[in-house]
Scaffold this motif. Sequence first.
Motif, PDB file in Angstrom:
ATOM      1  N   SER A 174      22.612  34.323  16.229  1.00 36.29           N
ATOM      2  CA  SER A 174      22.974  34.383  17.248  1.00 36.29           C
ATOM      3  C   SER A 174      22.634  34.800  18.337  1.00 36.29           C
ATOM      4  O   SER A 174      22.997  34.945  19.453  1.00 36.29           O
ATOM      5  CB  SER A 174      24.481  35.944  16.895  1.00 36.29           C
ATOM      6  OG  SER A 174      25.092  35.112  15.723  1.00 36.29           O
ATOM      7  N   HIS A 175      21.050  35.114  18.483  1.00 35.60           N
ATOM      8  CA  HIS A 175      20.015  35.750  19.580  1.00 35.60           C
ATOM      9  C   HIS A 175      18.893  34.897  19.832  1.00 35.60           C
ATOM     10  O   HIS A 175      18.018  35.131  20.264  1.00 35.60           O
ATOM     11  CB  HIS A 175      19.805  37.339  19.419  1.00 35.60           C
ATOM     12  CG  HIS A 175      21.143  38.421  18.714  1.00 35.60           C
ATOM     13  ND1 HIS A 175      21.302  38.707  20.633  1.00 35.60           N
ATOM     14  CD2 HIS A 175      21.428  39.100  18.196  1.00 35.60           C
ATOM     15  CE1 HIS A 175      23.174  39.687  19.969  1.00 35.60           C
ATOM     16  NE2 HIS A 175      22.598  39.592  18.325  1.00 35.60           N
ATOM     17  N   GLY A 176      19.278  33.785  19.441  1.00 35.52           N
ATOM     18  CA  GLY A 176      17.751  32.425  20.037  1.00 35.52           C
ATOM     19  C   GLY A 176      17.824  31.602  18.682  1.00 35.52           C
ATOM     20  O   GLY A 176      17.035  30.647  19.513  1.00 35.52           O
ATOM     21  N   ASP A 177      17.943  32.200  17.346  1.00 34.50           N
ATOM     22  CA  ASP A 177      16.930  31.318  16.558  1.00 34.50           C
ATOM     23  C   ASP A 177      18.028  30.120  16.342  1.00 34.50           C
ATOM     24  O   ASP A 177      17.447  29.346  14.932  1.00 34.50           O
ATOM     25  CB  ASP A 177      17.116  31.999  15.050  1.00 34.50           C
ATOM     26  CG  ASP A 177      15.787  32.930  15.378  1.00 34.50           C
ATOM     27  OD1 ASP A 177      15.116  33.553  16.650  1.00 34.50           O
ATOM     28  OD2 ASP A 177      15.421  34.533  13.905  1.00 34.50           O
ATOM     29  N   LEU A 178      18.777  29.686  16.819  1.00 33.48           N
ATOM     30  CA  LEU A 178      19.669  28.867  16.262  1.00 33.48           C
ATOM     31  C   LEU A 178      19.160  27.841  16.619  1.00 33.48           C
ATOM     32  O   LEU A 178      19.895  26.587  16.315  1.00 33.48           O
ATOM     33  CB  LEU A 178      20.951  29.587  17.379  1.00 33.48           C
ATOM     34  CG  LEU A 178      22.487  27.976  16.464  1.00 33.48           C
ATOM     35  CD1 LEU A 178      22.609  28.854  15.088  1.00 33.48           C
ATOM     36  CD2 LEU A 178      23.274  28.271  16.877  1.00 33.48           C
ATOM     37  N   GLY A 179      18.585  27.607  17.905  1.00 37.21           N
ATOM     38  CA  GLY A 179      17.237  26.774  18.204  1.00 37.21           C
ATOM     39  C   GLY A 179      16.972  26.338  17.690  1.00 37.21           C
ATOM     40  O   GLY A 179      16.116  25.061  17.428  1.00 37.21           O
ATOM     41  N   MET A 180      16.450  27.033  16.776  1.00 35.06           N
ATOM     42  CA  MET A 180      15.651  26.556  15.070  1.00 35.06           C
ATOM     43  C   MET A 180      16.597  25.182  14.509  1.00 35.06           C
ATOM     44  O   MET A 180      16.423  24.170  13.626  1.00 35.06           O
ATOM     45  CB  MET A 180      15.597  27.016  14.054  1.00 35.06           C
ATOM     46  CG  MET A 180      14.716  28.213  14.710  1.00 35.06           C
ATOM     47  SD  MET A 180      13.869  28.813  13.248  1.00 35.06           S
ATOM     48  CE  MET A 180      13.170  30.860  13.979  1.00 35.06           C
ATOM     49  N   VAL A 181      17.612  25.446  14.857  1.00 33.71           N
ATOM     50  CA  VAL A 181      18.946  24.220  14.138  1.00 33.71           C
ATOM     51  C   VAL A 181      19.056  23.127  14.821  1.00 33.71           C
ATOM     52  O   VAL A 181      19.120  23.076  15.865  1.00 33.71           O
ATOM     53  CB  VAL A 181      20.201  25.045  13.295  1.00 33.71           C
ATOM     54  CG1 VAL A 181      20.741  23.495  12.983  1.00 33.71           C
ATOM     55  CG2 VAL A 181      20.026  26.463  12.714  1.00 33.71           C
ATOM     56  N   GLN A 182      18.995  21.963  14.538  1.00 33.50           N
ATOM     57  CA  GLN A 182      18.828  20.884  15.166  1.00 33.50           C
ATOM     58  C   GLN A 182      19.765  19.886  14.639  1.00 33.50           C
ATOM     59  O   GLN A 182      20.435  19.862  14.086  1.00 33.50           O
ATOM     60  CB  GLN A 182      17.393  20.151  15.493  1.00 33.50           C
ATOM     61  CG  GLN A 182      16.231  21.138  15.608  1.00 33.50           C
ATOM     62  CD  GLN A 182      16.829  21.092  17.814  1.00 33.50           C
ATOM     63  OE1 GLN A 182      17.452  20.150  18.433  1.00 33.50           O
ATOM     64  NE2 GLN A 182      17.068  22.845  18.009  1.00 33.50           N
ATOM     65  N   PRO A 183      20.829  18.805  15.210  1.00 34.22           N
ATOM     66  CA  PRO A 183      21.352  18.166  14.859  1.00 34.22           C
ATOM     67  C   PRO A 183      20.755  16.973  14.070  1.00 34.22           C
ATOM     68  O   PRO A 183      19.217  16.659  13.962  1.00 34.22           O
ATOM     69  CB  PRO A 183      21.641  16.876  15.944  1.00 34.22           C
ATOM     70  CG  PRO A 183      21.637  17.467  17.253  1.00 34.22           C
ATOM     71  CD  PRO A 183      20.819  18.823  17.021  1.00 34.22           C
ATOM     72  N   GLY A 184      21.438  16.898  12.757  1.00 32.79           N
ATOM     73  CA  GLY A 184      20.594  15.578  12.258  1.00 32.79           C
ATOM     74  C   GLY A 184      20.406  16.789  10.230  1.00 32.79           C
ATOM     75  O   GLY A 184      20.152  16.266   9.378  1.00 32.79           O
ATOM     76  N   ASP A 185      20.406  18.171  11.025  1.00 32.67           N
ATOM     77  CA  ASP A 185      20.205  19.181   9.974  1.00 32.67           C
ATOM     78  C   ASP A 185      20.943  19.519   8.804  1.00 32.67           C
ATOM     79  O   ASP A 185      21.949  19.290   9.354  1.00 32.67           O
ATOM     80  CB  ASP A 185      19.781  20.519  10.213  1.00 32.67           C
ATOM     81  CG  ASP A 185      17.971  20.331  10.756  1.00 32.67           C
ATOM     82  OD1 ASP A 185      17.044  19.322  10.900  1.00 32.67           O
ATOM     83  OD2 ASP A 185      17.583  21.973  11.969  1.00 32.67           O
ATOM     84  N   VAL A 186      20.434  19.867   7.852  1.00 30.25           N
ATOM     85  CA  VAL A 186      22.099  20.906   6.453  1.00 30.25           C
ATOM     86  C   VAL A 186      21.843  22.204   6.795  1.00 30.25           C
ATOM     87  O   VAL A 186      21.047  22.276   6.540  1.00 30.25           O
ATOM     88  CB  VAL A 186      22.288  19.782   5.822  1.00 30.25           C
ATOM     89  CG1 VAL A 186      22.445  20.321   4.292  1.00 30.25           C
ATOM     90  CG2 VAL A 186      22.033  17.727   6.148  1.00 30.25           C
ATOM     91  N   VAL A 187      22.961  23.017   7.674  1.00 27.11           N
ATOM     92  CA  VAL A 187      23.056  23.793   6.863  1.00 27.11           C
ATOM     93  C   VAL A 187      23.613  24.440   5.592  1.00 27.11           C
ATOM     94  O   VAL A 187      24.421  24.408   5.591  1.00 27.11           O
ATOM     95  CB  VAL A 187      23.487  25.123   8.409  1.00 27.11           C
ATOM     96  CG1 VAL A 187      23.704  26.341   7.655  1.00 27.11           C
ATOM     97  CG2 VAL A 187      22.668  24.774   9.112  1.00 27.11           C
ATOM     98  N   LEU A 188      22.479  25.148   5.122  1.00 27.30           N
ATOM     99  CA  LEU A 188      23.296  25.814   3.749  1.00 27.30           C
ATOM    100  C   LEU A 188      23.807  27.151   3.887  1.00 27.30           C
ATOM    101  O   LEU A 188      22.744  28.165   4.724  1.00 27.30           O
ATOM    102  CB  LEU A 188      22.510  25.357   2.397  1.00 27.30           C
ATOM    103  CG  LEU A 188      22.382  26.388   0.970  1.00 27.30           C
ATOM    104  CD1 LEU A 188      24.297  25.954   0.273  1.00 27.30           C
ATOM    105  CD2 LEU A 188      21.333  26.232   0.107  1.00 27.30           C
ATOM    106  N   ALA A 189      25.454  27.941   3.827  1.00 26.07           N
ATOM    107  CA  ALA A 189      24.713  28.619   4.262  1.00 26.07           C
ATOM    108  C   ALA A 189      26.123  29.577   3.118  1.00 26.07           C
ATOM    109  O   ALA A 189      26.603  28.955   2.385  1.00 26.07           O
ATOM    110  CB  ALA A 189      26.277  29.008   5.491  1.00 26.07           C
ATOM    111  N   ILE A 190      25.321  30.923   2.696  1.00 28.27           N
ATOM    112  CA  ILE A 190      25.675  31.042   1.167  1.00 28.27           C
ATOM    113  C   ILE A 190      25.851  32.871   1.748  1.00 28.27           C
ATOM    114  O   ILE A 190      25.554  33.471   2.781  1.00 28.27           O
ATOM    115  CB  ILE A 190      24.273  31.792   0.764  1.00 28.27           C
ATOM    116  CG1 ILE A 190      23.467  30.950   0.203  1.00 28.27           C
ATOM    117  CG2 ILE A 190      24.229  32.370  -0.765  1.00 28.27           C
ATOM    118  CD1 ILE A 190      22.011  31.074   0.225  1.00 28.27           C
ATOM    119  N   SER A 191      27.064  33.167   1.060  1.00 24.73           N
ATOM    120  CA  SER A 191      27.809  34.703   1.435  1.00 24.73           C
ATOM    121  C   SER A 191      28.863  34.583  -0.052  1.00 24.73           C
ATOM    122  O   SER A 191      29.570  33.410   0.060  1.00 24.73           O
ATOM    123  CB  SER A 191      28.783  34.197   2.352  1.00 24.73           C
ATOM    124  OG  SER A 191      29.613  35.520   2.168  1.00 24.73           O
TER     125      SER A 191
END
Length: 329
Positions: free
Chosen positions: A87-104
């Motif tokens: 939320s404070h800038g590291d979202l820039g590491m995620v790019q179109p074409g990536d897959v996000v695995l969110a664990i909760s």
Amino acid sequence: MTARPSIDPQRALQLAAHTFEIEARALLGLAARQGAGFTGAVQAMLDCRGRVIVMGMGKSGHVGRKIAATLASTGTPAFFVHPAEASHGDLGMVQPGDVVLAISNSGESDELAAILPALRRLGITLVAMTGKPESTLAQHADQVISSAVAEEACPLNLAPTASTTAQMALGDALAVALLDARGFGEADFARSHPGGALGRKLLVHVGELMVSGDELPTVAADTPFTEMMRSMSAKGLGAALLVDGDGRLQGIFTDGDLRRLVERGVELRTLGAAEVMHPRPKTIRADALAVEAAELMEQHRITAVAVVDGNGRLAGMLTIGHLMRAKVV
């Protein structure tokens, strides 16, 4: 003065056994909960041309770091991004074409919920690993993997215990399914683990460990025995190598050969190198794996092997000591 707390050993062992039972049941129950969500997640990660970005808060975050490391080491490029930092800038590491695995486990992590809209705008594939299929996270996901457990091992049923064990196992299951689909083998594993035992066995070649050039104890056929022994002592490899004028290997003489001649009472000072050499020494190529040299030595019960090129010219020498120092054996 307050007395130090002490444990009841029997009670502690009972709790340990109870924990194992609960977590074992949780793991066994996972298989029945998997289906299209799991296979869809595997396919999405297999098709991914970017990276798998793993996210999670708290204990799920700690598990996520391990899952990312396991994926990366088994052929699926992956790394962990902390949702709060995203939320404070590291979202820039995620790019179109990536897959996000969110664990909760709850699927209601505020930090993950805050970045879901941004993730959707990026057009990434979102995989949710959650114990609550009706949660906010699950509703926003393209694929949902169920990590639901009947109960936590914690006596209060509060601390993440069985649920994080389930998450860890699911991460391993994803990695195993992916490496199988990729045809990921031992050589691939070794390339991502160059410092490990398997890496040393599958990546280190004879040419990287052998001695060569002036370090070699080479002698000619007419070299007197005493001079050959001086060469052996100076080079400290426990052997001498006989070569012809073109540098081709003709034979080998070792410390073991010397001991056997002495035991037989042979008059050594009158002999030449050619008279005591073994004419057909075991050889190996420089581009062979070091582990192959180790197997050759073990098979023939020798401690050194000559290294030759395609024309039989001496290129180097490798001993069991070199293999041991490199931790190949």
